[in-house]
Scaffold this motif. Structure first.
Motif, PDB file in Angstrom:
ATOM      1  N   LEU A  79      41.379  38.504  52.514  1.00  0.00           N
ATOM      2  CA  LEU A  79      40.660  37.922  51.649  1.00  0.00           C
ATOM      3  C   LEU A  79      40.381  38.732  50.430  1.00  0.00           C
ATOM      4  O   LEU A  79      40.496  38.600  49.246  1.00  0.00           O
ATOM      5  CB  LEU A  79      39.235  37.567  52.071  1.00  0.00           C
ATOM      6  N   SER A  80      40.369  40.161  50.531  1.00  0.00           N
ATOM      7  CA  SER A  80      40.217  41.103  49.350  1.00  0.00           C
ATOM      8  C   SER A  80      41.493  41.178  48.523  1.00  0.00           C
ATOM      9  O   SER A  80      41.392  41.112  47.406  1.00  0.00           O
ATOM     10  CB  SER A  80      39.645  42.438  50.031  1.00  0.00           C
ATOM     11  N   TYR A  81      42.621  41.222  49.249  1.00  0.00           N
ATOM     12  CA  TYR A  81      43.678  41.432  48.627  1.00  0.00           C
ATOM     13  C   TYR A  81      44.203  40.062  47.826  1.00  0.00           C
ATOM     14  O   TYR A  81      44.529  40.041  46.725  1.00  0.00           O
ATOM     15  CB  TYR A  81      44.965  41.578  49.398  1.00  0.00           C
ATOM     16  N   MET A  82      43.818  38.915  48.577  1.00  0.00           N
ATOM     17  CA  MET A  82      44.001  37.624  47.793  1.00  0.00           C
ATOM     18  C   MET A  82      42.996  37.546  46.542  1.00  0.00           C
ATOM     19  O   MET A  82      43.370  36.874  45.617  1.00  0.00           O
ATOM     20  CB  MET A  82      43.679  36.370  48.951  1.00  0.00           C
ATOM     21  N   GLY A  83      41.779  37.862  46.798  1.00  0.00           N
ATOM     22  CA  GLY A  83      40.775  37.864  45.749  1.00  0.00           C
ATOM     23  C   GLY A  83      41.291  38.597  44.538  1.00  0.00           C
ATOM     24  O   GLY A  83      40.993  38.161  43.426  1.00  0.00           O
ATOM     25  N   LEU A  84      41.597  39.815  44.934  1.00  0.00           N
ATOM     26  CA  LEU A  84      42.220  40.649  43.867  1.00  0.00           C
ATOM     27  C   LEU A  84      43.030  40.213  43.019  1.00  0.00           C
ATOM     28  O   LEU A  84      43.334  40.222  41.717  1.00  0.00           O
ATOM     29  CB  LEU A  84      42.408  42.138  44.291  1.00  0.00           C
ATOM     30  N   LEU A  85      44.342  39.796  43.736  1.00  0.00           N
ATOM     31  CA  LEU A  85      45.387  39.142  42.945  1.00  0.00           C
ATOM     32  C   LEU A  85      44.648  37.871  42.039  1.00  0.00           C
ATOM     33  O   LEU A  85      45.408  37.889  40.966  1.00  0.00           O
ATOM     34  CB  LEU A  85      46.488  38.379  44.048  1.00  0.00           C
ATOM     35  N   ALA A  86      43.993  36.964  42.550  1.00  0.00           N
ATOM     36  CA  ALA A  86      43.454  36.051  41.650  1.00  0.00           C
ATOM     37  C   ALA A  86      42.647  36.715  40.561  1.00  0.00           C
ATOM     38  O   ALA A  86      42.606  36.091  39.355  1.00  0.00           O
ATOM     39  CB  ALA A  86      42.563  35.021  42.643  1.00  0.00           C
ATOM     40  N   ALA A  87      41.911  37.732  40.659  1.00  0.00           N
ATOM     41  CA  ALA A  87      41.020  38.009  39.762  1.00  0.00           C
ATOM     42  C   ALA A  87      42.081  38.841  38.578  1.00  0.00           C
ATOM     43  O   ALA A  87      41.663  38.616  37.306  1.00  0.00           O
ATOM     44  CB  ALA A  87      40.146  39.267  40.148  1.00  0.00           C
ATOM     45  N   ALA A 135      45.009  37.742  37.887  1.00  0.00           N
ATOM     46  CA  ALA A 135      46.026  36.653  37.435  1.00  0.00           C
ATOM     47  C   ALA A 135      44.835  35.809  36.290  1.00  0.00           C
ATOM     48  O   ALA A 135      45.087  35.713  35.291  1.00  0.00           O
ATOM     49  CB  ALA A 135      46.257  35.679  38.381  1.00  0.00           C
ATOM     50  N   ALA A 136      43.587  35.862  36.812  1.00  0.00           N
ATOM     51  CA  ALA A 136      42.538  35.312  35.814  1.00  0.00           C
ATOM     52  C   ALA A 136      42.223  36.331  34.397  1.00  0.00           C
ATOM     53  O   ALA A 136      42.190  35.726  33.413  1.00  0.00           O
ATOM     54  CB  ALA A 136      41.239  35.282  36.598  1.00  0.00           C
ATOM     55  N   ASN A 137      42.170  37.361  34.673  1.00  0.00           N
ATOM     56  CA  ASN A 137      41.972  38.509  33.729  1.00  0.00           C
ATOM     57  C   ASN A 137      43.150  38.258  32.396  1.00  0.00           C
ATOM     58  O   ASN A 137      42.867  38.503  31.405  1.00  0.00           O
ATOM     59  CB  ASN A 137      42.093  39.964  34.142  1.00  0.00           C
ATOM     60  N   LYS A 138      44.324  38.109  32.895  1.00  0.00           N
ATOM     61  CA  LYS A 138      45.537  38.044  32.224  1.00  0.00           C
ATOM     62  C   LYS A 138      45.778  36.551  31.760  1.00  0.00           C
ATOM     63  O   LYS A 138      46.810  36.200  31.131  1.00  0.00           O
ATOM     64  CB  LYS A 138      46.853  38.489  32.997  1.00  0.00           C
ATOM     65  N   LYS A 139      44.811  35.592  32.196  1.00  0.00           N
ATOM     66  CA  LYS A 139      45.162  33.995  31.943  1.00  0.00           C
ATOM     67  C   LYS A 139      46.591  33.591  32.452  1.00  0.00           C
ATOM     68  O   LYS A 139      47.274  32.959  31.683  1.00  0.00           O
ATOM     69  CB  LYS A 139      44.833  33.850  30.393  1.00  0.00           C
ATOM     70  N   SER A 140      47.075  34.130  33.542  1.00  0.00           N
ATOM     71  CA  SER A 140      48.264  34.103  34.061  1.00  0.00           C
ATOM     72  C   SER A 140      48.321  33.102  34.852  1.00  0.00           C
ATOM     73  O   SER A 140      47.216  32.700  35.839  1.00  0.00           O
ATOM     74  CB  SER A 140      48.638  35.144  34.754  1.00  0.00           C
ATOM     75  N   GLU A 141      49.458  32.064  34.947  1.00  0.00           N
ATOM     76  CA  GLU A 141      49.832  31.049  36.075  1.00  0.00           C
ATOM     77  C   GLU A 141      50.794  31.437  37.175  1.00  0.00           C
ATOM     78  O   GLU A 141      51.315  30.807  37.837  1.00  0.00           O
ATOM     79  CB  GLU A 141      49.890  29.797  35.204  1.00  0.00           C
ATOM     80  N   GLU A 142      50.884  32.719  37.263  1.00  0.00           N
ATOM     81  CA  GLU A 142      51.766  33.478  38.337  1.00  0.00           C
ATOM     82  C   GLU A 142      51.577  32.923  39.688  1.00  0.00           C
ATOM     83  O   GLU A 142      52.433  33.221  40.614  1.00  0.00           O
ATOM     84  CB  GLU A 142      52.078  34.783  38.087  1.00  0.00           C
ATOM     85  N   TYR A 161      43.718  25.257  44.437  1.00  0.00           N
ATOM     86  CA  TYR A 161      43.923  25.491  43.228  1.00  0.00           C
ATOM     87  C   TYR A 161      43.078  24.458  42.197  1.00  0.00           C
ATOM     88  O   TYR A 161      42.547  23.446  42.929  1.00  0.00           O
ATOM     89  CB  TYR A 161      45.461  24.964  42.912  1.00  0.00           C
ATOM     90  N   SER A 162      43.262  24.642  40.920  1.00  0.00           N
ATOM     91  CA  SER A 162      42.754  23.725  40.033  1.00  0.00           C
ATOM     92  C   SER A 162      43.468  22.341  39.760  1.00  0.00           C
ATOM     93  O   SER A 162      44.519  22.162  40.572  1.00  0.00           O
ATOM     94  CB  SER A 162      42.932  24.225  38.609  1.00  0.00           C
ATOM     95  N   ALA A 163      42.840  21.568  39.466  1.00  0.00           N
ATOM     96  CA  ALA A 163      43.518  19.866  39.538  1.00  0.00           C
ATOM     97  C   ALA A 163      44.941  20.008  38.938  1.00  0.00           C
ATOM     98  O   ALA A 163      45.524  19.254  39.623  1.00  0.00           O
ATOM     99  CB  ALA A 163      42.521  18.871  38.748  1.00  0.00           C
ATOM    100  N   ASP A 164      45.372  20.817  38.070  1.00  0.00           N
ATOM    101  CA  ASP A 164      46.780  20.811  37.729  1.00  0.00           C
ATOM    102  C   ASP A 164      47.426  21.475  38.290  1.00  0.00           C
ATOM    103  O   ASP A 164      48.882  21.794  38.249  1.00  0.00           O
ATOM    104  CB  ASP A 164      46.586  21.182  35.888  1.00  0.00           C
ATOM    105  N   GLY A 165      47.107  22.392  39.344  1.00  0.00           N
ATOM    106  CA  GLY A 165      47.885  23.216  40.404  1.00  0.00           C
ATOM    107  C   GLY A 165      48.402  24.319  39.797  1.00  0.00           C
ATOM    108  O   GLY A 165      49.162  24.942  40.459  1.00  0.00           O
ATOM    109  N   LYS A 166      47.907  24.793  38.558  1.00  0.00           N
ATOM    110  CA  LYS A 166      48.302  26.157  37.987  1.00  0.00           C
ATOM    111  C   LYS A 166      47.342  27.384  38.245  1.00  0.00           C
ATOM    112  O   LYS A 166      47.781  28.237  38.157  1.00  0.00           O
ATOM    113  CB  LYS A 166      48.389  25.750  36.533  1.00  0.00           C
ATOM    114  N   THR A 167      46.069  27.083  38.567  1.00  0.00           N
ATOM    115  CA  THR A 167      45.167  28.163  38.608  1.00  0.00           C
ATOM    116  C   THR A 167      44.745  28.338  40.228  1.00  0.00           C
ATOM    117  O   THR A 167      44.201  27.339  40.560  1.00  0.00           O
ATOM    118  CB  THR A 167      44.060  27.965  37.910  1.00  0.00           C
ATOM    119  N   ALA A 168      44.808  29.661  40.626  1.00  0.00           N
ATOM    120  CA  ALA A 168      44.301  29.939  41.882  1.00  0.00           C
ATOM    121  C   ALA A 168      42.883  30.059  41.984  1.00  0.00           C
ATOM    122  O   ALA A 168      42.431  30.940  41.123  1.00  0.00           O
ATOM    123  CB  ALA A 168      44.978  30.969  42.668  1.00  0.00           C
TER     124      ALA A 168
END
Length: 276
Positions: free
Chosen positions: A56-64, A66-73, A142-149
């Motif tokens: 959970l920590s690694y998934m959360g850190l990846l998501a954080a 991505a959010a900081n970079k406003k990335s859709e990776e 994901y968000s409704a558009d499927g782009k944001t974890a």
């Protein structure tokens, strides 16, 4: 005509079918993570500080990140794109068609499963993503558009892997139905008997699953990257799996025809016919 005997070949992914850690291929560079060792140290620090789960920590850190970079990776589409870059071990891309054909000739009906702490989308994006009856791996909501974890929808660690062995055993092809997985079914009426399972894994996160499959009468294979055999850490890990009776066999991660792994698996599949 005699009904073919159903059997399950269950694989970890990272280090078992593919080289290295799944997110390090394509995804981490795209998120600006150049020092992967530092990333995993940060994951361990978060898990320890929170007294939490490392997956959970690694998934959360990846998501954080991505959010900081406003990335859709981390979108499913991009995870599949990155998954296509993951290097697979020798013979893996041809393995499934070939072993299926051979097993059918032996009167067997093989099913293949992934049981991994890797990212579901990346695994599906590989050249072998379509080969599996089910892929049980980590995934996001994901968000409704499927782009944001937004948060981890499923995290699979070393102990939760055993839950999914029971799902395979009982023929439950989802992760959410907790009523069905706990429902009592007579052993001989279950979809795939444990004694007709082979579990493929490479390390510590596979130990409970390996032990359980062995204990229930199936077989566990510990595979290792031949490129890393000279590394004392790899040798110690393999020695530990043998000494602690986790694995029945230890073989190089080479899935080519005539390899040690190929011959071992074919021998075990033939043994299944005697353990109907």
């Amino acid at each position: 005509m005699t009904e073919k005997l159903k059997c399950a070949l269950i694989y970890d992914f990272d280090g078992t079918l593919a080289e290295g850690d799944c997110p390090e291929h394509g995804l981490m560079p795209a998120l600006g993570i150049s020092d992967t060792k530092a990333f995993w140290r940060e994951v361990k620090r978060f898990a320890k500080a929170d007294d939490g789960d490392e997956i959970l920590s690694y998934m959360g850190l990846l998501a954080a990140k991505a959010a900081n970079k406003k990335s859709e990776e981390l979108s499913i589409e991009n995870l599949k794109k990155h998954g296509a870059t993951i290097p697979l071990f020798p013979g893996v891309t041809e393995w499934f068609t070939r072993i299926n054909a051979w097993a059918h000739e032996q009167g067997l009906d093989p099913e293949h499963y992934i049981l991994s702490s890797g990212l579901d989308g990346m695994i599906r994006g590989t050249a072998i993503g379509h080969e599996f009856r089910d892929i049980f791996a980590c995934k996001y909501h994901y968000s409704a558009d499927g782009k944001t974890a937004q948060w981890p929808a499923q995290a699979i660690n070393y102990t939760t892997k055993t839950q999914f062995l029971f799902r395979i055993n009982k023929g439950i092809h989802n992760s959410w139905d907790n009523v069905a997985v706990n429902h009592f079914i007579e052993q001989e009426e279950r979809a795939v008997q444990f004694r007709h399972m082979i579990y493929f894994g490479d390390g510590d996160t596979d130990i409970p699953a390996m032990k359980m499959v062995r204990y229930q009468g199936g077989f566990s294979l510990a595979v290792f990257d031949q490129k890393k055999w000279g590394n004392p850490e790899t040798q110690n890990k393999v020695g530990k799996l043998i000494a602690e009776e986790r694995a029945n066999y230890v073989v190089p991660a080479n899935y080519e025809e005539g390899s040690q792994l190929d011959v071992t698996v074919k021998g075990l599949l033939q043994l299944f016919r005697r353990k109907r």
